[in-house]
Design a protein around this motif. Structure first.
Motif, mmCIF file in Angstrom:
data_model
loop_
_atom_site.group_PDB
_atom_site.id
_atom_site.type_symbol
_atom_site.label_atom_id
_atom_site.label_comp_id
_atom_site.label_asym_id
_atom_site.label_seq_id
_atom_site.Cartn_x
_atom_site.Cartn_y
_atom_site.Cartn_z
ATOM 1 N N PRO A 1 0.838 -1.210 0.000
ATOM 2 C CA PRO A 1 0.000 0.000 0.000
ATOM 3 C C PRO A 1 0.873 1.261 0.000
ATOM 4 N N GLY A 2 0.471 2.225 -0.781
ATOM 5 C CA GLY A 2 1.225 3.469 -0.834
ATOM 6 C C GLY A 2 2.413 3.442 -1.766
ATOM 7 N N PHE A 3 2.624 2.336 -2.492
ATOM 8 C CA PHE A 3 3.748 2.260 -3.423
ATOM 9 C C PHE A 3 3.506 3.208 -4.594
ATOM 10 N N HIS A 4 4.501 4.016 -4.899
ATOM 11 C CA HIS A 4 4.349 5.060 -5.910
ATOM 12 C C HIS A 4 4.885 4.653 -7.277
ATOM 13 N N GLY A 5 5.187 3.377 -7.470
ATOM 14 C CA GLY A 5 5.590 2.901 -8.786
ATOM 15 C C GLY A 5 7.095 2.924 -9.010
ATOM 16 N N PHE A 6 7.472 2.433 -10.195
ATOM 17 C CA PHE A 6 8.874 2.433 -10.622
ATOM 18 C C PHE A 6 9.057 3.564 -11.631
ATOM 19 N N PRO A 7 9.623 4.685 -11.219
ATOM 20 C CA PRO A 7 9.659 5.864 -12.094
ATOM 21 C C PRO A 7 10.547 5.709 -13.321
ATOM 22 N N ASN A 8 11.506 4.754 -13.283
ATOM 23 C CA ASN A 8 12.448 4.601 -14.394
ATOM 24 C C ASN A 8 12.194 3.350 -15.226
ATOM 25 N N LEU A 9 11.143 2.594 -14.910
ATOM 26 C CA LEU A 9 10.917 1.305 -15.550
ATOM 27 C C LEU A 9 10.517 1.474 -17.022
ATOM 28 N N LEU A 10 11.243 0.754 -17.890
ATOM 29 C CA LEU A 10 10.963 0.774 -19.330
ATOM 30 C C LEU A 10 10.280 -0.501 -19.803
ATOM 31 N N SER A 11 10.544 -1.621 -19.105
ATOM 32 C CA SER A 11 10.014 -2.910 -19.541
ATOM 33 C C SER A 11 9.521 -3.700 -18.332
ATOM 34 N N LEU A 12 8.283 -4.199 -18.427
ATOM 35 C CA LEU A 12 7.690 -4.991 -17.345
ATOM 36 C C LEU A 12 7.026 -6.230 -17.941
ATOM 37 N N GLU A 13 7.453 -7.406 -17.483
ATOM 38 C CA GLU A 13 6.833 -8.671 -17.882
ATOM 39 C C GLU A 13 6.388 -9.410 -16.627
ATOM 40 N N LEU A 14 5.094 -9.662 -16.524
ATOM 41 C CA LEU A 14 4.526 -10.445 -15.431
ATOM 42 C C LEU A 14 3.799 -11.632 -16.066
ATOM 43 N N ARG A 15 4.485 -12.764 -16.218
ATOM 44 C CA ARG A 15 3.928 -13.928 -16.904
ATOM 45 C C ARG A 15 3.706 -15.056 -15.907
ATOM 46 N N GLY A 16 2.493 -15.589 -15.905
ATOM 47 C CA GLY A 16 2.168 -16.645 -14.955
ATOM 48 C C GLY A 16 2.205 -16.163 -13.524
ATOM 49 N N VAL A 17 1.980 -14.881 -13.324
ATOM 50 C CA VAL A 17 2.089 -14.249 -12.009
ATOM 51 C C VAL A 17 0.698 -14.081 -11.402
ATOM 52 N N GLN A 18 0.618 -14.251 -10.081
ATOM 53 C CA GLN A 18 -0.592 -13.885 -9.355
ATOM 54 C C GLN A 18 -0.432 -12.446 -8.868
#
Length: 397
Positions: free
Chosen positions: A154-171
């Motif tokens: 809770p309260g996480f403000h994200g990844f400000p520098n993230l260019l690539s995100l892969e969430l495969r088979g993730v809950q």
């Protein structure tokens, strides 16, 4: 004589190379071999401690099991990490043989080392929640998670520098996936394939990711759990001007008939690659939607279609193939998987052959349900179809 010998001895060019060159060489070795270079000479004893890229893959852990035994894996990894001198900018973790506590310690260490590129893969731990230390890695530019439970605090403000995100088979365990994504504003690659998520993402949230070049998601995660209008997908693509590759999973998705047959005046010339997963060729609305997409992506070059495992084909396509209408002029490559020989599947292949003058190859992978003799019959029929491109080849297996 000793003086003469030293004069004619070959110079050690490798040991005198700059540290950055030596580190580059070590990065190309398996991690266990890079560490073992410390026995080469006194000068090389601690060269491996300059590593900034770590690959804790299956090969590494198998080597440790053979040489050190299974019970000491976590301790060995901890000792190795303590010897490293500088930042660790890239790491690949395949921690199937580590317990949860060791995984947490490993991610905690990386979170303090300025990690920018992180891949974590373990399909055997879908219920294990990744530690909150991961969400303090604000310098991350690339994050790939395969398996595990991904739960932003809770309260996480994200990844400000993230260019690539892969969430495969993730809950996904967070409260709002769409809101989390909007807090990664620089994203260029987003892959949510086979994601387990009980909520819904709003199209307006994805539309805020205006830098996206590659997008892959399940349609069932959009707006509602069962029904979506195809016009919403076209609207989404229209909001993403840089989008070049699009992947859509149709599993558990029902399309509204009116939206599927609606005509759109706008085309989307930036899109170059399209992947449609788990297409039901017994669903006429779904096939009509797919055909409508093909017509509105005029510069499409590669197409990947994965059919569902269903064998039924109750609704044959009634749309005529346009004679001499080359509306897919740029398409060069088609991959068709789980081909079962239904009328609709054959129709679609016939459509590509007739409407794609630049086509070079159609690769057809048969479903397990087709007997060898059936495969041969279908192969012969397909090879006899008219082709708009004289260079088009059909690979059937």
């Amino acid at each position: 004589m000793a003086l003469e010998a030293s004069e004619f001895a070959p110079e050690d060019y490798i040991s005198t190379m700059p540290d950055n060159v030596i580190t580059s060489i070590l990065h190309r070795l398996p991690l266990q071999d890079a560490v073992r270079t410390g026995i080469l000479s006194r000068n090389w004893r601690f060269k491996w401690t300059m590593l900034t890229q770590l690959k804790f893959n299956e090969e590494f852990f198998v080597y440790l099991m053979k040489t050190k035994g299974e019970n000491s894996l976590g301790k060995i990894v901890s000792r190795l990490l303590l010897h490293l001198n500088g930042a660790v900018t890239k790491s690949v973790l395949v921690p199937a043989l580590l317990d949860v506590e060791d995984i947490h310690h490993l991610i905690l260490f990386l979170s303090r080392k300025g990690i920018k590129d992180l891949t974590i893969t373990d399909w055997s731990k879908p219920q294990v929640k990744l530690p909150t230390h991961l969400f303090s890695c604000l310098e991350l530019k690339r994050l790939n998670i395969y398996g595990f439970c991904f739960h932003p605090p809770p309260g996480f403000h994200g990844f400000p520098n993230l260019l690539s995100l892969e969430l495969r088979g993730v809950q996904y365990g967070g409260s709002d996936l769409g809101e989390f994504l909007t807090r990664c504003p620089l994203l260029e690659i987003l892959d949510l394939g086979y994601l387990s998520y009980t909520g819904n993402m709003k199209l307006v949230e994805i539309a805020k990711l205006v830098n996206l070049k590659i997008l892959s998601l399940s349609l069932c995660h959009l707006e509602t759990t069962t029904t979506i209008s195809p016009c919403n997908v076209f609207e989404l693509v229209g909001f993403l001007p840089k989008l070049q590759e699009l992947g859509l999973d149709f599993q558990d998705c029902r399309l509204t008939e009116g939206g599927a047959r609606k005509k759109f005046a706008t085309s989307f010339p930036a899109l170059k690659a399209l992947k449609l997963t788990r297409i039901d060729f017994g669903d006429g609305i779904m096939i009509s939607f797919a055909l409508e997409m093909f017509r509105h992506f005029p510069n499409l070059q590669t197409l990947d279609i994965i059919a569902t495992r269903q064998v039924t084909d109750p609704f044959p396509i009634s749309i005529p193939i346009p004679e001499g209408e080359y509306n897919m002029r740029e398409l060069r490559s088609v991959l068709f998987r789980n081909f079962k020989g239904s009328k609709n599947e054959v129709y679609l292949i016939k459509y590509f052959l007739a409407c794609c003058p630049s086509l070079k190859k159609i690769e057809i992978q048969c479903d397990w349900c087709l007997e060898p003799i059936e495969q041969l019959i279908h192969a012969r029929k397909l090879l006899m179809l008219h082709r708009a491109s004289p260079a088009a080849e059909i690979e059937f297996y």
